[in-house]
Enzyme design. Structure first.
Site, PDB file in Angstrom:
ATOM      1  N   PRO A   9      18.977  17.369 -11.591  1.00  0.00           N
ATOM      2  CG  PRO A   9      17.149  16.207 -12.276  1.00  0.00           C
ATOM      3  CD  PRO A   9      18.621  16.200 -11.913  1.00  0.00           C
ATOM      4  CG  ASN A  10      13.903  20.399 -10.840  1.00  0.00           C
ATOM      5  OD1 ASN A  10      13.754  21.154 -11.574  1.00  0.00           O
ATOM      6  ND2 ASN A  10      13.592  19.003 -10.729  1.00  0.00           N
ATOM      7  NE  ARG A  17      13.251  20.732  -5.999  1.00  0.00           N
ATOM      8  CZ  ARG A  17      13.862  19.614  -5.861  1.00  0.00           C
ATOM      9  NH1 ARG A  17      15.170  19.505  -5.763  1.00  0.00           N
ATOM     10  NH2 ARG A  17      13.079  18.608  -6.480  1.00  0.00           N
ATOM     11  CE1 TYR A  22      15.008  17.886  -1.788  1.00  0.00           C
ATOM     12  CE2 TYR A  22      13.151  19.228  -2.507  1.00  0.00           C
ATOM     13  CZ  TYR A  22      13.598  18.154  -2.393  1.00  0.00           C
ATOM     14  OH  TYR A  22      13.380  17.010  -3.211  1.00  0.00           O
ATOM     15  CG  ASN A  71      21.217  15.220  -4.605  1.00  0.00           C
ATOM     16  OD1 ASN A  71      20.613  14.498  -5.233  1.00  0.00           O
ATOM     17  ND2 ASN A  71      20.968  16.127  -3.842  1.00  0.00           N
ATOM     18  CB  ALA A  74      13.843  13.721 -10.334  1.00  0.00           C
ATOM     19  CD  GLU A  95      21.743   6.983  -4.044  1.00  0.00           C
ATOM     20  OE1 GLU A  95      22.249   5.782  -3.986  1.00  0.00           O
ATOM     21  OE2 GLU A  95      20.758   7.309  -4.099  1.00  0.00           O
ATOM     22  CG  HIS A  97      19.314  11.327  -1.984  1.00  0.00           C
ATOM     23  ND1 HIS A  97      18.939  11.882  -3.253  1.00  0.00           N
ATOM     24  CD2 HIS A  97      19.721  10.061  -2.213  1.00  0.00           C
ATOM     25  CE1 HIS A  97      19.291  10.773  -4.098  1.00  0.00           C
ATOM     26  NE2 HIS A  97      19.653   9.755  -3.338  1.00  0.00           N
ATOM     27  NE  ARG A 104      10.644  14.231  -0.320  1.00  0.00           N
ATOM     28  CZ  ARG A 104      11.074  14.851  -1.122  1.00  0.00           C
ATOM     29  NH1 ARG A 104      12.621  14.849  -1.218  1.00  0.00           N
ATOM     30  NH2 ARG A 104      10.299  15.411  -1.872  1.00  0.00           N
TER      31      ARG A 104
END
Ligand code: DQA
Length: 140
Positions: A9-10, A17, A22, A71, A74, A95, A97, A104
């Site tokens: 998502p996103n 964004r 990012y 990825n 969320a 995985e 990111h 964070r």
């Protein structure tokens, strides 16, 4: 060599964004560049904002490709279903990111993906995806 990239998502909003976190490159532009850099790789790409569609994509690619870059965005921090799915498929899942999730908020330090994944690449910006491709190529 077949590699699937699944974005959660996103991530369709990359480029606009939160550019301070990012960056300002769209994923489409980055993906074009990645495909040109690896002409020997047959890439497939799915982005979805919907958890079940990500699971469907994992089930589809999980028996058809040599490796998956995931990825889950969320959903990384919430989805038992995605973690379970990775355990049930054949293809190794890396995985990915873009940001360093460990620098964070605390809720980003937990991942339901990592225990089921082959490995984790985190914090290298969009270059995390290229590093993921390299990890799959060098394992073959
Ligand atoms: C992300 C990190 C996640 O915590 C966040 O929810 C994202 C993107 C990353 O690539 O840095 O959407 O997966």
């Amino acid at each position: 060599m077949k590699i699937a990239i699944i974005n959660g998502p996103n991530l369709n909003l990359l480029g606009t964004r939160e550019p301070g976190i990012y960056g300002n490159q769209t994923f489409d532009a980055y993906y074009d560049h990645l495909k040109k850099s690896y002409p020997q790789v047959e890439f497939q790409y799915v982005q979805s904002n919907i958890e079940g569609e990500i699971i469907d994509a994992l089930q589809k690619f999980g028996f058809a490709v040599d490796g998956i870059l995931l990825n889950a965005a969320a959903y990384t921090h919430t989805s038992v279903g995605i973690g379970d799915c990775i355990k049930g498929i054949d293809a190794p899942v890396i995985e990915i990111h873009i940001s360093n999730t460990f620098s964070r908020e605390d809720f980003r330090h937990r991942s339901y993906i990592t225990p089921a994944a082959k490995g984790l690449i985190v914090g290298f910006g969009l270059d995390s995806y290229r590093l993921g491709v390299e990890s799959i190529l060098s394992a073959k």
